[in-house]
Design an enzyme around this catalytic site. Sequence first.
Site, PDB file in Angstrom:
ATOM      1  N   LYS A  34       0.833  -1.204   0.000  1.00 46.47           N
ATOM      2  CA  LYS A  34       0.000   0.000   0.000  1.00 46.47           C
ATOM      3  C   LYS A  34       0.869   1.255   0.000  1.00 46.47           C
ATOM      4  CE  LYS A  34      -3.755  -0.109   2.218  1.00 46.47           C
ATOM      5  NZ  LYS A  34      -4.643  -0.384   3.349  1.00 46.47           N
ATOM      6  N   ARG A 104      -3.585   2.955   8.365  1.00 47.10           N
ATOM      7  CA  ARG A 104      -3.891   1.788   7.541  1.00 47.10           C
ATOM      8  C   ARG A 104      -2.713   0.820   7.490  1.00 47.10           C
ATOM      9  NH1 ARG A 104      -8.086   2.671   3.605  1.00 47.10           N
ATOM     10  NH2 ARG A 104      -9.073   4.700   3.882  1.00 47.10           N
ATOM     11  N   GLY A 113      -8.152  -7.499   4.297  1.00 49.57           N
ATOM     12  CA  GLY A 113      -8.983  -7.710   5.476  1.00 49.57           C
ATOM     13  C   GLY A 113      -8.326  -8.463   6.604  1.00 49.57           C
ATOM     14  N   MET A 115      -5.506  -7.562   8.335  1.00 47.77           N
ATOM     15  CA  MET A 115      -4.951  -6.710   9.385  1.00 47.77           C
ATOM     16  C   MET A 115      -5.854  -5.499   9.557  1.00 47.77           C
ATOM     17  SD  MET A 115      -0.899  -7.096   8.617  1.00 47.77           S
ATOM     18  CE  MET A 115      -1.113  -6.612   6.914  1.00 47.77           C
ATOM     19  N   ARG A 348      -3.601  -1.813  -6.043  1.00 48.31           N
ATOM     20  CA  ARG A 348      -2.832  -3.037  -5.825  1.00 48.31           C
ATOM     21  C   ARG A 348      -3.208  -4.027  -6.915  1.00 48.31           C
ATOM     22  NH1 ARG A 348      -6.120  -4.530  -0.299  1.00 48.31           N
ATOM     23  NH2 ARG A 348      -8.108  -5.050  -1.271  1.00 48.31           N
ATOM     24  N   HIS A 467      -2.981 -45.578  -0.979  1.00 46.43           N
ATOM     25  CA  HIS A 467      -3.634 -46.128  -2.173  1.00 46.43           C
ATOM     26  C   HIS A 467      -4.778 -45.231  -2.621  1.00 46.43           C
ATOM     27  CE1 HIS A 467      -6.615 -48.727  -4.257  1.00 46.43           C
ATOM     28  NE2 HIS A 467      -5.520 -49.159  -4.871  1.00 46.43           N
ATOM     29  N   ARG A 574       1.347 -48.976 -14.492  1.00 44.05           N
ATOM     30  CA  ARG A 574       1.430 -49.944 -13.393  1.00 44.05           C
ATOM     31  C   ARG A 574       0.676 -51.199 -13.810  1.00 44.05           C
ATOM     32  NH1 ARG A 574       0.376 -44.664  -9.911  1.00 44.05           N
ATOM     33  NH2 ARG A 574      -0.988 -44.448 -11.698  1.00 44.05           N
ATOM     34  N   ARG A 630       5.883 -50.690 -16.089  1.00 43.26           N
ATOM     35  CA  ARG A 630       6.542 -51.267 -14.923  1.00 43.26           C
ATOM     36  C   ARG A 630       5.998 -52.672 -14.693  1.00 43.26           C
ATOM     37  NH1 ARG A 630       5.298 -48.621  -9.213  1.00 43.26           N
ATOM     38  NH2 ARG A 630       3.404 -49.854  -9.490  1.00 43.26           N
ATOM     39  N   GLU A 775      14.424 -46.703  -6.532  1.00 45.72           N
ATOM     40  CA  GLU A 775      13.556 -46.335  -5.410  1.00 45.72           C
ATOM     41  C   GLU A 775      14.120 -46.782  -4.066  1.00 45.72           C
ATOM     42  OE1 GLU A 775       9.743 -48.279  -6.033  1.00 45.72           O
ATOM     43  OE2 GLU A 775      10.715 -49.753  -7.312  1.00 45.72           O
ATOM     44  N   SER A 794      14.143 -44.563 -13.823  1.00 42.56           N
ATOM     45  CA  SER A 794      12.936 -43.846 -13.411  1.00 42.56           C
ATOM     46  C   SER A 794      12.904 -43.868 -11.887  1.00 42.56           C
ATOM     47  CB  SER A 794      11.681 -44.508 -13.974  1.00 42.56           C
ATOM     48  OG  SER A 794      10.537 -43.799 -13.569  1.00 42.56           O
ATOM     49  N   GLY A 796      11.382 -43.811  -8.486  1.00 45.33           N
ATOM     50  CA  GLY A 796      10.122 -43.998  -7.764  1.00 45.33           C
ATOM     51  C   GLY A 796      10.224 -43.242  -6.446  1.00 45.33           C
ATOM     52  N   THR A 797       9.897 -41.967  -6.481  1.00 45.51           N
ATOM     53  CA  THR A 797      10.207 -41.103  -5.338  1.00 45.51           C
ATOM     54  C   THR A 797       9.324 -41.349  -4.127  1.00 45.51           C
ATOM     55  OG1 THR A 797       8.859 -39.370  -6.385  1.00 45.51           O
ATOM     56  CG2 THR A 797      11.246 -39.275  -6.711  1.00 45.51           C
ATOM     57  N   ASN A 798       8.188 -42.028  -4.306  1.00 46.28           N
ATOM     58  CA  ASN A 798       7.385 -42.377  -3.123  1.00 46.28           C
ATOM     59  C   ASN A 798       8.191 -43.311  -2.213  1.00 46.28           C
ATOM     60  OD1 ASN A 798       5.357 -40.955  -4.377  1.00 46.28           O
ATOM     61  ND2 ASN A 798       4.283 -42.769  -5.095  1.00 46.28           N
ATOM     62  N   ASP A 799       8.667 -44.424  -2.783  1.00 49.59           N
ATOM     63  CA  ASP A 799       9.427 -45.387  -1.982  1.00 49.59           C
ATOM     64  C   ASP A 799      10.822 -44.873  -1.658  1.00 49.59           C
ATOM     65  OD1 ASP A 799       7.511 -47.259  -1.584  1.00 49.59           O
ATOM     66  OD2 ASP A 799       8.181 -48.644  -3.127  1.00 49.59           O
ATOM     67  N   CYS A 862       8.681 -40.854 -11.567  1.00 52.27           N
ATOM     68  CA  CYS A 862       7.299 -41.265 -11.783  1.00 52.27           C
ATOM     69  C   CYS A 862       6.519 -41.355 -10.480  1.00 52.27           C
ATOM     70  CB  CYS A 862       7.247 -42.606 -12.516  1.00 52.27           C
ATOM     71  SG  CYS A 862       8.047 -43.961 -11.614  1.00 52.27           S
ATOM     72  N   TYR A 882      12.665 -35.986 -17.802  1.00 49.00           N
ATOM     73  CA  TYR A 882      11.216 -35.788 -17.778  1.00 49.00           C
ATOM     74  C   TYR A 882      10.686 -36.000 -16.373  1.00 49.00           C
ATOM     75  CZ  TYR A 882      10.831 -40.856 -17.457  1.00 49.00           C
ATOM     76  OH  TYR A 882      10.955 -42.161 -17.024  1.00 49.00           O
TER      77      TYR A 882
END
Length: 910
Positions: A34, A104, A113, A115, A348, A467, A574, A630, A775, A794, A796-799, A862, A882
């Site tokens: 402001k 202000r 809104g 502050m 703004r 899952h 999968r 896979r 992984e 590839s 497997g970044t979850n595991d 992936c 990728y």
Amino acid sequence: MQTKKWVFGFDELDAVKNQVGEDVDAVRGLLGGKGANLAEMVRIGLPVPHGFTVSTEACNAFLKSGGTFPKGMWDQVLSALQTVEAKTDKRFGSDDSPLLVSCRSGAKFSMPGMMDTVLNIGLNSQTVAAMIRLTDDPRFVYDAYRRLIQMFGSVVMGIDDEPFEAVITAARRAAGVENDTELSAEAWQQVVLHFKAVYRRHTTHDFPEDPLKQLKMATEAVFKSWNGKRAVDYRTAAGIAHDLGTAVSIVTMVFGNMGDDCATGVAMTRNGSTGENHLEGDYLTNAQGEDVVAGIRMTRDISLLKEEMPAAYTEFERIARLLENHYREMQDMEFTIEKGKLWMLQTRDGKRTAQAAVRIAVEMADGGLIDRQTAVLRIKPEQVDFFLHPQFDPKATAGGRLLARGLNVSPGAAVGQVAFDANMAESWAKNDGKSVIMARPETKPDDVHGMLAAQGILTSRGGRTSHAALVARQFGKPAVVGASTITIDLTNRLMTVGNHTIHEGEWISIDGTTGVVYEGKLETMVPDIKDPWLIKLLSWADEFRTLGVWANADYPQDARRALEYGAQGIGLCRSEHMFFETDRLPHFQRMILTDYPVERREALAALLPFQRQDFAGLFRVMQGRPVIIRLIDPPLHEFLPDLVELVSELADLKIRLKHAADMAAIDTLLAEIRQKELLRKRAQSLREANPMLGLRGVRLGIYIPELTTMQVRAIFEAACMVVKEGIDVHPEVMIPLTSHVNELIRQRSVLEAEARAVMTENGMEIAYKFGSMIELPRAALTADRIADHAEFFSFGTNDLTQTTFGISRDDAETGFLIEYMESGILPANPFATLDRDGVGELIDMAVKRGRTTKPALECGICGEHGGDPKSIALCHELGLSYVSCSPFRVPVARLAAAHAALRDKQKKST
């Protein structure tokens, strides 16, 4: 030593730049948005009331000290106030020509809104009398005075609005009028007296008569409001840092409530909902600014101001266009017209919907106001989600009854009748045409049919990569998981939240964008991915990005959707998901249950045509683009019923057998018991203490080579079939969970021999690749050796995240991990955004080591991180080829990849 400058007049922009430099971001950081914009409007000659800004640095110093202004700040405020007095020819606190000001808030980033603000500072018994003499309008003056007392009481002293509003309600009742605007001067004078009594009753002291005390206390209150709950919650939700502080702008009051030649309003240079290029806003005649947003009076469309005050409207329209062209961005402006003269109180960057944001960015680029790179960077990847999933109407959520909160794992809105198992969900949806929300404590792979049939998914357990979350994102199903306050009773077909009960078949609404569950049916809105401005913006993004964007897709319909959304290949199919179809699961379970090789081969032979058909469908859709398949990854017990459920079902069958009366029923029950007992024994034998680290992936392929051999045969028979149809194919076979190069050597030799056999049988050569999923940390550490026998990696970044942290992702996200993030032990959820220092280092190491062996090694990810913008930025930085994500995240990933490339380019050029 020279005292630090804490206070800057609106005409002192050069002094600000001397302190922080020319960078616009730094100026905004010091003066707040402001204050910076008021100063800039003054610089370009727009009509802004005189004033000054107390910097964010002063706020931070005040908060750090525990509530003391930094040295020299207040003296600078008094000096700046004297300058304003000289410019306005008014005096603060004078009973001759009183100066009134507003106080202000204004942080670096807009927080509408969140502050506090106090208006009409400087009114007291003496200045009220002077104002009445000067204006000859006691009603206006007493109205202004009551506003000051109420705002000061609320903002500075923390008094609830209710006692003040009760006074006004009583005044309207006594006067026999409906609206505040109809109250007379005498009525407002009495309201002032009652307000002062309310103030004293709640504070035990009188409302301050000293204007300087009013200003000082209001400034302190605005500083303190930076740490108010709503401001903190807003910053947390918006990702705004908590250490920026707020500036305070002290502005000469101008009044829109001095008569019918006065007005006040808020307007945007473009439509905030659609992005259409015309002024949009509201105003009120004879009103003060807060009335426009408070809903006290029915506002008028800004277009009507052209008829009511044509000269002021023409000037405002000119200024609006000037500001948009100056800032090269849609503007949200506040204005007041006092006795026919227009004053600009704020500008703004305007808030807007995702659809409006995209249209505005594209039209501004097409119009030459900004370039295409700026347009692409202006749209947040998260905003693209709003084009892909239904959303609740904000009016519906505002009036909805909240049931519970969970993890917002798959965005979008879903409304349906609760079903507590997959069969019921599927039956209601397919046979009865019902909209269904499938609710389970947690889901398993054999719940997929119900999940696909449902409008949305709700679980009381599970995390972001559970899952339920994975499938929901895969198929674009809105989902809320880990809603731990919900208890789901599958036996009695109901769920409870506290003392509230929802029975099966009752309606609920879930918001996968926010993680909120509502009772009943809420209205939804469905955005359109075919929006022409979005299509154009994403095409520009594709020109800038260097990272490929592929999709995780298991079925042809997924692949078609992925292509529609701009995917360049399939990064993860999968294959095990195909086994859960109702016509295939019995064959697969037979393969698991048998101890005889012949029966196993027969079961796999029965599955082969199904897999071949599925792979052929993917190849046809992808039309020569790469398809990474896979091989089977999960442990075998996931394909069998739950052991606890089996024991319960056996007990129930035995009770029924005990009471059976005729032989036919007894024979049927005995057959069922034998089958269930066989399933139970096999499930027991396959049970592992930690199945995620057990017999799965490449280990399962080595243990049951016929299984993965059948899959490879299906892949290559499908490839040959589709090539004969004149379609190019590029299959890539991925071997999961490799930890040692010898596993890969053993498995690949068997599988490649099968691939070669199929091609020989069909008399053709297929261009293919064999690769490995990385992984496990050991695979990353030995990537140079693995690359000797893999043509692509590839991640497997979850595991990989789970095994790097040693944290069970599904358990942690509804347990201690929440506390870890809230307490700051972990800066972010590593299962939602890639951990740069740990998992990121492993990926970096694996890529570099792998490419020392094979310089052209293709590397991608992936896991679910492939659709997360922050993770995509890291993937770009690490030089991956990728990212692969859910089809519904492909547009998001395309934009995020462009952002990563453009920011990298900017960084290298500076």
